[in-house]
Scaffold this motif. Structure first.
Motif, PDB file in Angstrom:
ATOM      1  N   VAL A 112       0.866  -1.172   0.000  1.00 18.91           N
ATOM      2  CA  VAL A 112       0.000   0.000   0.000  1.00 18.91           C
ATOM      3  C   VAL A 112       0.908   1.229   0.000  1.00 18.91           C
ATOM      4  CG1 VAL A 112      -1.710   1.323   1.291  1.00 18.91           C
ATOM      5  CG2 VAL A 112      -1.897  -1.167   1.145  1.00 18.91           C
ATOM      6  N   VAL A 113       0.746   2.074  -1.006  1.00 21.72           N
ATOM      7  CA  VAL A 113       1.595   3.259  -1.180  1.00 21.72           C
ATOM      8  C   VAL A 113       0.670   4.472  -1.115  1.00 21.72           C
ATOM      9  CG1 VAL A 113       3.394   4.339  -2.572  1.00 21.72           C
ATOM     10  CG2 VAL A 113       2.989   1.870  -2.754  1.00 21.72           C
ATOM     11  N   SER A 114       0.749   5.219  -0.017  1.00 28.16           N
ATOM     12  CA  SER A 114      -0.304   6.191   0.247  1.00 28.16           C
ATOM     13  C   SER A 114       0.209   7.436   0.948  1.00 28.16           C
ATOM     14  CB  SER A 114      -1.372   5.520   1.134  1.00 28.16           C
ATOM     15  OG  SER A 114      -2.333   6.455   1.567  1.00 28.16           O
ATOM     16  N   GLY A 115      -0.483   8.539   0.701  1.00 22.77           N
ATOM     17  CA  GLY A 115      -0.223   9.766   1.441  1.00 22.77           C
ATOM     18  C   GLY A 115      -0.838   9.759   2.817  1.00 22.77           C
ATOM     19  N   ALA A 116      -1.606   8.718   3.143  1.00 18.58           N
ATOM     20  CA  ALA A 116      -2.210   8.595   4.460  1.00 18.58           C
ATOM     21  C   ALA A 116      -1.124   8.506   5.534  1.00 18.58           C
ATOM     22  CB  ALA A 116      -3.115   7.367   4.516  1.00 18.58           C
ATOM     23  N   LEU A 117      -1.516   8.767   6.758  1.00 15.11           N
ATOM     24  CA  LEU A 117      -0.564   8.796   7.861  1.00 15.11           C
ATOM     25  C   LEU A 117      -0.320   7.402   8.435  1.00 15.11           C
ATOM     26  CD1 LEU A 117      -1.930  11.974   9.656  1.00 15.11           C
ATOM     27  CD2 LEU A 117       0.089  11.807   8.172  1.00 15.11           C
ATOM     28  N   ASP A 118       0.936   7.135   8.755  1.00 16.72           N
ATOM     29  CA  ASP A 118       1.309   5.816   9.273  1.00 16.72           C
ATOM     30  C   ASP A 118       0.633   5.485  10.595  1.00 16.72           C
ATOM     31  OD1 ASP A 118       2.775   7.676  10.795  1.00 16.72           O
ATOM     32  OD2 ASP A 118       4.443   6.277  11.079  1.00 16.72           O
ATOM     33  N   GLN A 129      -1.479  -8.062   6.437  1.00 16.82           N
ATOM     34  CA  GLN A 129      -0.222  -8.712   6.042  1.00 16.82           C
ATOM     35  C   GLN A 129       0.276  -8.202   4.688  1.00 16.82           C
ATOM     36  OE1 GLN A 129      -1.404 -12.922   6.510  1.00 16.82           O
ATOM     37  NE2 GLN A 129      -0.244 -12.931   8.432  1.00 16.82           N
ATOM     38  N   VAL A 130       0.255  -6.883   4.556  1.00 17.38           N
ATOM     39  CA  VAL A 130       0.799  -6.240   3.362  1.00 17.38           C
ATOM     40  C   VAL A 130       1.814  -5.186   3.789  1.00 17.38           C
ATOM     41  CG1 VAL A 130      -1.317  -6.663   2.057  1.00 17.38           C
ATOM     42  CG2 VAL A 130      -1.019  -4.476   3.241  1.00 17.38           C
ATOM     43  N   ASP A 131       2.712  -4.831   2.881  1.00 14.40           N
ATOM     44  CA  ASP A 131       3.707  -3.800   3.161  1.00 14.40           C
ATOM     45  C   ASP A 131       3.063  -2.416   3.099  1.00 14.40           C
ATOM     46  OD1 ASP A 131       5.446  -5.918   3.226  1.00 14.40           O
ATOM     47  OD2 ASP A 131       6.516  -5.390   1.390  1.00 14.40           O
ATOM     48  N   CYS A 132       3.726  -1.443   3.707  1.00 15.04           N
ATOM     49  CA  CYS A 132       3.158  -0.101   3.787  1.00 15.04           C
ATOM     50  C   CYS A 132       4.230   0.959   3.554  1.00 15.04           C
ATOM     51  CB  CYS A 132       2.528   0.100   5.172  1.00 15.04           C
ATOM     52  SG  CYS A 132       1.748   1.707   5.405  1.00 15.04           S
ATOM     53  N   LEU A 133       3.986   1.837   2.591  1.00 17.97           N
ATOM     54  CA  LEU A 133       4.792   3.036   2.378  1.00 17.97           C
ATOM     55  C   LEU A 133       3.835   4.216   2.476  1.00 17.97           C
ATOM     56  CD1 LEU A 133       6.901   1.926  -0.741  1.00 17.97           C
ATOM     57  CD2 LEU A 133       7.636   1.931   1.650  1.00 17.97           C
ATOM     58  N   CYS A 134       4.057   5.106   3.435  1.00 21.17           N
ATOM     59  CA  CYS A 134       3.090   6.181   3.629  1.00 21.17           C
ATOM     60  C   CYS A 134       3.752   7.386   4.290  1.00 21.17           C
ATOM     61  CB  CYS A 134       1.906   5.698   4.461  1.00 21.17           C
ATOM     62  SG  CYS A 134       2.346   5.138   6.124  1.00 21.17           S
ATOM     63  N   ARG A 147       4.688  19.258  11.482  1.00 15.12           N
ATOM     64  CA  ARG A 147       5.308  19.106  10.155  1.00 15.12           C
ATOM     65  C   ARG A 147       5.391  17.630   9.785  1.00 15.12           C
ATOM     66  NH1 ARG A 147       8.693  22.882  12.780  1.00 15.12           N
ATOM     67  NH2 ARG A 147      10.123  21.194  13.328  1.00 15.12           N
ATOM     68  N   TYR A 148       5.487  17.386   8.494  1.00 18.18           N
ATOM     69  CA  TYR A 148       5.739  16.031   8.020  1.00 18.18           C
ATOM     70  C   TYR A 148       7.189  15.651   8.280  1.00 18.18           C
ATOM     71  CZ  TYR A 148       1.270  15.472   5.619  1.00 18.18           C
ATOM     72  OH  TYR A 148      -0.067  15.327   5.335  1.00 18.18           O
ATOM     73  N   ALA A 149       7.419  14.380   8.559  1.00 21.65           N
ATOM     74  CA  ALA A 149       8.773  13.846   8.670  1.00 21.65           C
ATOM     75  C   ALA A 149       9.186  13.410   7.269  1.00 21.65           C
ATOM     76  CB  ALA A 149       8.817  12.674   9.648  1.00 21.65           C
ATOM     77  N   GLY A 150       9.911  14.260   6.563  1.00 29.08           N
ATOM     78  CA  GLY A 150      10.237  13.993   5.171  1.00 29.08           C
ATOM     79  C   GLY A 150       9.089  14.408   4.270  1.00 29.08           C
ATOM     80  N   ALA A 151       9.150  13.954   3.029  1.00 23.95           N
ATOM     81  CA  ALA A 151       8.156  14.348   2.036  1.00 23.95           C
ATOM     82  C   ALA A 151       6.847  13.592   2.234  1.00 23.95           C
ATOM     83  CB  ALA A 151       8.692  14.076   0.636  1.00 23.95           C
ATOM     84  N   GLN A 152       5.746  14.238   1.870  1.00 22.33           N
ATOM     85  CA  GLN A 152       4.469  13.529   1.802  1.00 22.33           C
ATOM     86  C   GLN A 152       4.583  12.429   0.747  1.00 22.33           C
ATOM     87  OE1 GLN A 152       0.886  15.868   1.331  1.00 22.33           O
ATOM     88  NE2 GLN A 152       1.845  17.656   2.266  1.00 22.33           N
ATOM     89  N   CYS A 153       3.979  11.294   1.023  1.00 23.03           N
ATOM     90  CA  CYS A 153       4.042  10.171   0.086  1.00 23.03           C
ATOM     91  C   CYS A 153       2.926  10.333  -0.961  1.00 23.03           C
ATOM     92  CB  CYS A 153       3.905   8.853   0.832  1.00 23.03           C
ATOM     93  SG  CYS A 153       4.224   7.410  -0.204  1.00 23.03           S
ATOM     94  N   ALA A 154       3.152  11.259  -1.883  1.00 28.60           N
ATOM     95  CA  ALA A 154       2.161  11.561  -2.916  1.00 28.60           C
ATOM     96  C   ALA A 154       2.891  11.945  -4.200  1.00 28.60           C
ATOM     97  CB  ALA A 154       1.253  12.702  -2.464  1.00 28.60           C
ATOM     98  N   GLY A 155       2.230  11.756  -5.329  1.00 30.35           N
ATOM     99  CA  GLY A 155       2.820  12.128  -6.608  1.00 30.35           C
ATOM    100  C   GLY A 155       4.101  11.366  -6.894  1.00 30.35           C
ATOM    101  N   GLU A 156       5.123  12.089  -7.322  1.00 29.31           N
ATOM    102  CA  GLU A 156       6.406  11.462  -7.664  1.00 29.31           C
ATOM    103  C   GLU A 156       7.047  10.760  -6.475  1.00 29.31           C
ATOM    104  OE1 GLU A 156       7.795  11.057 -10.533  1.00 29.31           O
ATOM    105  OE2 GLU A 156       6.388  12.239 -11.713  1.00 29.31           O
ATOM    106  N   HIS A 181      -4.727  12.027  -9.781  1.00 30.55           N
ATOM    107  CA  HIS A 181      -3.493  12.420 -10.459  1.00 30.55           C
ATOM    108  C   HIS A 181      -2.274  12.192  -9.563  1.00 30.55           C
ATOM    109  CE1 HIS A 181      -4.276  16.004  -8.025  1.00 30.55           C
ATOM    110  NE2 HIS A 181      -3.004  16.260  -8.146  1.00 30.55           N
ATOM    111  N   GLU A 182      -2.473  12.144  -8.230  1.00 32.32           N
ATOM    112  CA  GLU A 182      -1.350  11.894  -7.336  1.00 32.32           C
ATOM    113  C   GLU A 182      -0.842  10.461  -7.417  1.00 32.32           C
ATOM    114  OE1 GLU A 182      -1.410  15.033  -3.766  1.00 32.32           O
ATOM    115  OE2 GLU A 182      -2.805  13.365  -3.471  1.00 32.32           O
ATOM    116  N   ASP A 183      -1.565   9.600  -8.151  1.00 32.48           N
ATOM    117  CA  ASP A 183      -1.157   8.202  -8.314  1.00 32.48           C
ATOM    118  C   ASP A 183      -0.529   7.928  -9.679  1.00 32.48           C
ATOM    119  OD1 ASP A 183      -2.321   7.545  -5.793  1.00 32.48           O
ATOM    120  OD2 ASP A 183      -4.285   7.470  -6.762  1.00 32.48           O
TER     121      ASP A 183
END
Length: 201
Positions: A112-118, A129-134, A147-156, A181-183
């Motif tokens: 799951v690759v998402s701008g949602a919060l961890d 039981q899936v991996d998570c990048l967020c 503030r966000y810790a690093g970049a938001q997980c959106a777009g590029e 469009h962010e995907d």
């Protein structure tokens, strides 16, 4: 010869769910004293977002800063765990969840690759039981900095994180699923692309 494993990349909000859950989480996690005032303060920005004048990226940054700055880390963590347990199951799209299960049954790596919060999404992903990048928020001295810790997980950034965590060359087939469009950068990583549930070239 055994077939190489596949990789399945899923956006979360609007793809696996029937709506964006970030605003719902903010409403549950934001101190009550801020909610009423925030509704007034953010009315112009929300209108600008709906009209396409304000980016989702900018709006999320401002909302996080206003709503969550100074919140105790443990209170935030409990809010996220409760939200994952109580709020996510009712909004999942049955067809999308079936597709996720199909990939698991095939033995594919599902991410799951998402701008949602961890704070809530990581709980849900572990349960499935899936991996998570967020996205993550910064904590300083036990409190959220706003503030966000690093970049938001959106777009590029979605594509960048996938490349950083997975060797794409080792997968026989790559699938990607998104709804905005962010995907689009995420979809470009895949041979099999699905946008709002429909296959695209």
């Amino acid at each position: 010869m055994d077939q190489a494993p596949g990789l399945a990349l899923f956006d979360f909000d609007g793809t696996l769910t029937d709506r964006e859950m970030f605003p719902d989480f903010l409403r549950t996690a934001t101190p009550r004293a801020r909610v009423a005032l925030g509704t007034v303060l953010f009315a112009p920005l929300l209108l600008g977002y709906r009209l396409g004048w304000v980016s989702a990226h900018f709006l999320r940054e401002r909302l996080v800063s206003y709503c969550l700055r100074g919140l105790d880390e443990q209170v935030y963590a409990r809010s996220g765990e409760r939200f994952a347990r109580e709020a996510l199951s009712p909004v999942l799209r049955p067809r999308a969840l079936e597709r996720l299960r199909w990939h698991q049954q095939r033995g594919d790596t599902v991410v799951v690759v998402s701008g949602a919060l961890d704070v809530y999404l990581a709980h849900w992903c572990r349960a499935q039981q899936v991996d998570c990048l967020c996205s993550r928020l910064e904590v300083m001295d036990g409190r959220l900095s706003g503030r966000y810790a690093g970049a938001q997980c959106a777009g590029e950034e979605k594509a960048r994180r996938v490349r950083a965590h997975y060797d794409l060359a080792r997968y026989g087939e790559i699938y990607a699923y998104g709804d905005t469009h962010e995907d689009l950068a995420l979809l470009q990583l895949a041979r099999h692309r699905y946008y709002r549930g429909e296959p695209v070239d």
